[in-house]
Design a protein around this motif. Sequence first.
Motif, mmCIF file in Angstrom:
data_model
loop_
_atom_site.group_PDB
_atom_site.id
_atom_site.type_symbol
_atom_site.label_atom_id
_atom_site.label_comp_id
_atom_site.label_asym_id
_atom_site.label_seq_id
_atom_site.Cartn_x
_atom_site.Cartn_y
_atom_site.Cartn_z
ATOM 1 N N THR A 1 -31.012 48.518 -60.277
ATOM 2 C CA THR A 1 -32.137 48.670 -61.194
ATOM 3 C C THR A 1 -31.702 49.351 -62.483
ATOM 4 O OG1 THR A 1 -33.579 48.857 -59.258
ATOM 5 C CG2 THR A 1 -34.512 49.469 -61.378
ATOM 6 N N PHE A 2 -30.888 50.393 -62.368
ATOM 7 C CA PHE A 2 -30.368 51.051 -63.569
ATOM 8 C C PHE A 2 -29.605 50.063 -64.445
ATOM 9 C CE2 PHE A 2 -29.767 55.098 -60.781
ATOM 10 C CZ PHE A 2 -31.127 55.317 -60.789
ATOM 11 N N ARG A 3 -28.774 49.236 -63.803
ATOM 12 C CA ARG A 3 -27.986 48.270 -64.578
ATOM 13 C C ARG A 3 -28.900 47.274 -65.294
ATOM 14 N NH1 ARG A 3 -25.151 49.531 -66.812
ATOM 15 N NH2 ARG A 3 -23.812 47.711 -67.071
ATOM 16 N N ALA A 4 -30.008 46.918 -64.666
ATOM 17 C CA ALA A 4 -30.959 46.018 -65.330
ATOM 18 C C ALA A 4 -31.641 46.710 -66.506
ATOM 19 C CB ALA A 4 -31.999 45.530 -64.328
ATOM 20 N N PHE A 5 -32.017 47.977 -66.325
ATOM 21 C CA PHE A 5 -32.627 48.736 -67.416
ATOM 22 C C PHE A 5 -31.664 48.884 -68.586
ATOM 23 C CE2 PHE A 5 -35.471 51.519 -64.434
ATOM 24 C CZ PHE A 5 -36.211 50.408 -64.107
ATOM 25 N N ALA A 6 -30.378 49.047 -68.283
ATOM 26 C CA ALA A 6 -29.379 49.373 -69.307
ATOM 27 C C ALA A 6 -29.139 48.225 -70.275
ATOM 28 C CB ALA A 6 -28.061 49.762 -68.638
ATOM 29 N N GLN A 7 -29.313 46.988 -69.827
ATOM 30 C CA GLN A 7 -29.122 45.809 -70.687
ATOM 31 C C GLN A 7 -27.761 45.848 -71.399
ATOM 32 O OE1 GLN A 7 -33.388 46.240 -72.407
ATOM 33 N NE2 GLN A 7 -32.850 44.086 -72.706
ATOM 34 N N GLY A 8 -26.721 46.086 -70.606
ATOM 35 C CA GLY A 8 -25.369 46.068 -71.146
ATOM 36 C C GLY A 8 -24.805 47.430 -71.484
ATOM 37 N N LYS A 9 -25.630 48.460 -71.576
ATOM 38 C CA LYS A 9 -25.125 49.813 -71.801
ATOM 39 C C LYS A 9 -24.506 50.340 -70.504
ATOM 40 C CE LYS A 9 -28.564 50.835 -75.378
ATOM 41 N NZ LYS A 9 -29.723 51.686 -75.772
ATOM 42 N N ALA A 10 -23.727 51.395 -70.633
ATOM 43 C CA ALA A 10 -23.028 51.926 -69.462
ATOM 44 C C ALA A 10 -23.957 52.761 -68.586
ATOM 45 C CB ALA A 10 -21.841 52.774 -69.903
ATOM 46 N N THR A 11 -23.621 52.804 -67.295
ATOM 47 C CA THR A 11 -24.336 53.602 -66.309
ATOM 48 C C THR A 11 -23.332 54.500 -65.596
ATOM 49 O OG1 THR A 11 -26.030 51.910 -65.943
ATOM 50 C CG2 THR A 11 -25.689 53.516 -64.177
ATOM 51 N N TRP A 12 -23.459 55.820 -65.792
ATOM 52 C CA TRP A 12 -22.598 56.777 -65.103
ATOM 53 C C TRP A 12 -23.366 57.316 -63.895
ATOM 54 C CZ3 TRP A 12 -20.524 60.465 -69.540
ATOM 55 C CH2 TRP A 12 -19.787 59.696 -70.463
ATOM 56 N N ILE A 13 -22.702 57.364 -62.754
ATOM 57 C CA ILE A 13 -23.356 57.857 -61.541
ATOM 58 C C ILE A 13 -22.702 59.164 -61.097
ATOM 59 C CG2 ILE A 13 -24.008 57.372 -59.170
ATOM 60 C CD1 ILE A 13 -25.396 55.515 -61.049
ATOM 61 N N LEU A 14 -23.424 60.262 -61.277
ATOM 62 C CA LEU A 14 -22.960 61.579 -60.845
ATOM 63 C C LEU A 14 -23.571 61.890 -59.478
ATOM 64 C CD1 LEU A 14 -21.498 64.276 -61.315
ATOM 65 C CD2 LEU A 14 -23.456 65.022 -62.676
ATOM 66 N N ASN A 15 -23.152 61.128 -58.474
ATOM 67 C CA ASN A 15 -23.527 61.428 -57.095
ATOM 68 C C ASN A 15 -22.475 62.355 -56.494
ATOM 69 O OD1 ASN A 15 -25.061 58.310 -55.930
ATOM 70 N ND2 ASN A 15 -25.888 59.976 -57.129
ATOM 71 N N TYR A 16 -22.722 62.785 -55.280
ATOM 72 C CA TYR A 16 -21.822 63.735 -54.640
ATOM 73 C C TYR A 16 -21.353 63.175 -53.304
ATOM 74 C CZ TYR A 16 -23.940 66.550 -58.248
ATOM 75 O OH TYR A 16 -24.378 66.994 -59.461
ATOM 76 N N SER A 17 -20.074 63.389 -53.016
ATOM 77 C CA SER A 17 -19.497 62.743 -51.842
ATOM 78 C C SER A 17 -19.434 63.643 -50.613
ATOM 79 C CB SER A 17 -18.087 62.231 -52.172
ATOM 80 O OG SER A 17 -17.255 63.294 -52.626
ATOM 81 N N TRP A 18 -19.121 64.919 -50.794
ATOM 82 C CA TRP A 18 -18.788 65.750 -49.625
ATOM 83 C C TRP A 18 -18.956 67.213 -50.000
ATOM 84 C CZ3 TRP A 18 -14.957 69.392 -48.430
ATOM 85 C CH2 TRP A 18 -14.674 69.587 -47.071
ATOM 86 N N ASP A 19 -19.452 68.006 -49.036
ATOM 87 C CA ASP A 19 -19.659 69.433 -49.305
ATOM 88 C C ASP A 19 -19.389 70.250 -48.048
ATOM 89 O OD1 ASP A 19 -20.247 71.721 -50.689
ATOM 90 O OD2 ASP A 19 -22.417 71.499 -50.554
ATOM 91 N N GLY A 20 -18.166 70.090 -47.515
ATOM 92 C CA GLY A 20 -17.761 70.908 -46.383
ATOM 93 C C GLY A 20 -18.097 70.352 -45.021
ATOM 94 N N ASP A 21 -18.532 69.122 -44.935
ATOM 95 C CA ASP A 21 -18.861 68.515 -43.642
ATOM 96 C C ASP A 21 -17.596 68.399 -42.786
ATOM 97 O OD1 ASP A 21 -19.619 66.863 -41.522
ATOM 98 O OD2 ASP A 21 -21.052 65.766 -42.758
ATOM 99 N N LYS A 22 -17.536 69.160 -41.692
ATOM 100 C CA LYS A 22 -16.323 69.218 -40.877
ATOM 101 C C LYS A 22 -16.088 67.957 -40.053
ATOM 102 C CE LYS A 22 -16.393 74.268 -40.542
ATOM 103 N NZ LYS A 22 -16.475 75.439 -39.641
ATOM 104 N N LYS A 23 -17.130 67.159 -39.854
ATOM 105 C CA LYS A 23 -16.983 65.956 -39.041
ATOM 106 C C LYS A 23 -16.586 64.729 -39.857
ATOM 107 C CE LYS A 23 -20.343 67.385 -35.516
ATOM 108 N NZ LYS A 23 -21.594 67.012 -34.813
ATOM 109 N N VAL A 24 -16.624 64.841 -41.171
ATOM 110 C CA VAL A 24 -16.376 63.685 -42.036
ATOM 111 C C VAL A 24 -15.204 63.963 -42.958
ATOM 112 C CG1 VAL A 24 -17.347 62.243 -43.854
ATOM 113 C CG2 VAL A 24 -18.785 62.945 -41.940
ATOM 114 N N ASP A 25 -14.262 63.054 -43.010
ATOM 115 C CA ASP A 25 -13.108 63.163 -43.895
ATOM 116 C C ASP A 25 -13.585 63.004 -45.340
ATOM 117 O OD1 ASP A 25 -10.820 62.610 -45.487
ATOM 118 O OD2 ASP A 25 -9.739 61.842 -43.735
ATOM 119 N N LYS A 26 -13.337 64.016 -46.146
ATOM 120 C CA LYS A 26 -13.823 63.986 -47.525
ATOM 121 C C LYS A 26 -13.247 62.819 -48.307
ATOM 122 C CE LYS A 26 -10.416 67.536 -48.833
ATOM 123 N NZ LYS A 26 -10.272 68.923 -49.308
#
Length: 597
Positions: free
Chosen positions: A288-313
């Motif tokens: 949806t963001f890419r459709a709104f952007a109409q060719g402009k760039a979309t940066w995604i500042l999501n987060y991957s890992w925050d100390g979860d011992k069961k998941v390989d960062k």
Amino acid sequence: MRIGAYGLASDNAERIVQSAQEDGVFGIEVDNDIEGRYESFVHPEEKLKAIHAVAEKAHAAGNYAYVYIAGTECITANAAQTPHTLFKEHPDWVQRNIKGEPALFGGGTAFWIRKGDQDVWVSPYAPEWRRIYMERVRQIAGTGIDGIYVDIPYWMTHFDGWEDTWASFDDYTVAAFKKESGLDAKKDLKLGDFSDANFRKWVDFRIRTFTDFMAEIDRNAKSVNPAIKTIPEIYPGIEEEAVRVGADVYSLYGVVDVIAHEYSFGKHGMASERTPLTWFDYQVGMHTFRAFAQGKATWILNYSWDGDKKVDKREAMMNLAASQIMDGANFWDAPGHSMAGSNDRETRKRIFAWIKAHEDTFYKPRTAIAPIGVYFSPGTRNYFADDFISSYRGILILLMQKHLEFQVVTPRTLADFRGQTLILPDVRVMNKEEEAWLRKYVEGGKRLVITGEDATQLGGVAGVVRFGKCPGKDYYAALEKSVADTSPDLEREFLESLKAETPVRVAASQMVATSIARVDGKTHVFFANFAGLEGGVNPVQTPQTGVQVTVVGARSGRGFFLPFLGEVQAVTGVAEGGGVVYKLPAIEKGAVFWCEP
């Protein structure tokens, strides 16, 4: 861009740029907040020198640099020890709730507010503050920096106790609304009641305020440096939060160059804890963001890992990157909930090096082939957010899992839509221009599929198919119970109504999200695999085998397959049934396939 963030001081510009070059960062965001710290808001000289220094170093290395500033938040350090805080000197500038209480907070209210600090949220209508703010924007643009990164330009409705205030009711804002609408915001609205016409006007006014604010920042910056980019960072996506805080992705893309999406919703914000459904939800948001952007760039500042011992960062980082890249969004790696740094620098280097090697594949313009349109109605989202989003999201996930080509259509892109079928997912708000376009669309022999309520005023016009009970909502409700046990075949009647005669047919598991488009004149299919993922337990996908792509009407059997973090492989197609069938290698985290025209 391959974005990384760094804290900028008066003496570390060279180290920042050197580190960025070593890691493959292309697009350096530096934190040197002039506007959001009262001391530098008044006296910006030292920070301006540091911004100029990092811009020079970045340019000498062939890189770009962008500087962080706050939107409407302003912090004074050690407030009790100084008479010069924003609130002490300018209490009239501050946003207020309906009771007149100021948006004034102390240390610990949010993780970035230190003990002893005074945090305030300023009204964008405070004239003297806005005059100084725009002067600082022009000064920053004059340093030679490549972009101004404006963090959370919001109405204060997201701290505890302020969520339902629908602020701000400061004198400046109330006067501006009165001038525009003739209404008294303190007396003439039923706050939170979307059936109230006056409250709807307040909702629209609040969104327009920050769209205009960002447009003014852009004009001021470009008046000094025409090449500079304006980049707001916001966490609202397509959901109700956009209405509440006033920062609407759809509106903002029209007035800025890039949006950095700190996109987070629900219980599973970290990549390490996401369920398959959450992964599909994020795909909906990014498309949806890419459709709104109409060719402009979309940066995604999501987060991957925050100390979860069961998941390989490292696995969490790769999952996040793959999901974003396949949608054409730019990956920004960050640890925990911090903008700067990385959970694992070596993994980031590997990801960034791979993106650089294949950036044309993922970031050249993607154009539609024969899409099914899905309409995003900003007005409906603004007033009926929950109903609309569940319908819209359910339909898009259904199309992704059925591996049909889709295109998100908006009021700005209606005139350019060339697909044979357009879906209105419980769209309840339409203006005369939208109604007229839809009438012309169906009169031209196209198909309109309406789910839920019908606001089109089309009556019994041929070519209109209606589903009073929305298949999108039903499908999403089933997904919430169990993604693994929910099949697109549950909505067979709806799918058959679309009359999808796609020239690109994909046979793959429903746990794989697909996106089909033409890039550089070649048919591309982008795959994101979510099979086997368990939030907080398993970040490694079940490889998908037996995936096939059939290109109807194709003559050449020459195809290519690029696995995530892998190398391009040739794939030979076989002529069969009026087209060419390509059997693809196993797909792990993600991949892209393309073939010669």
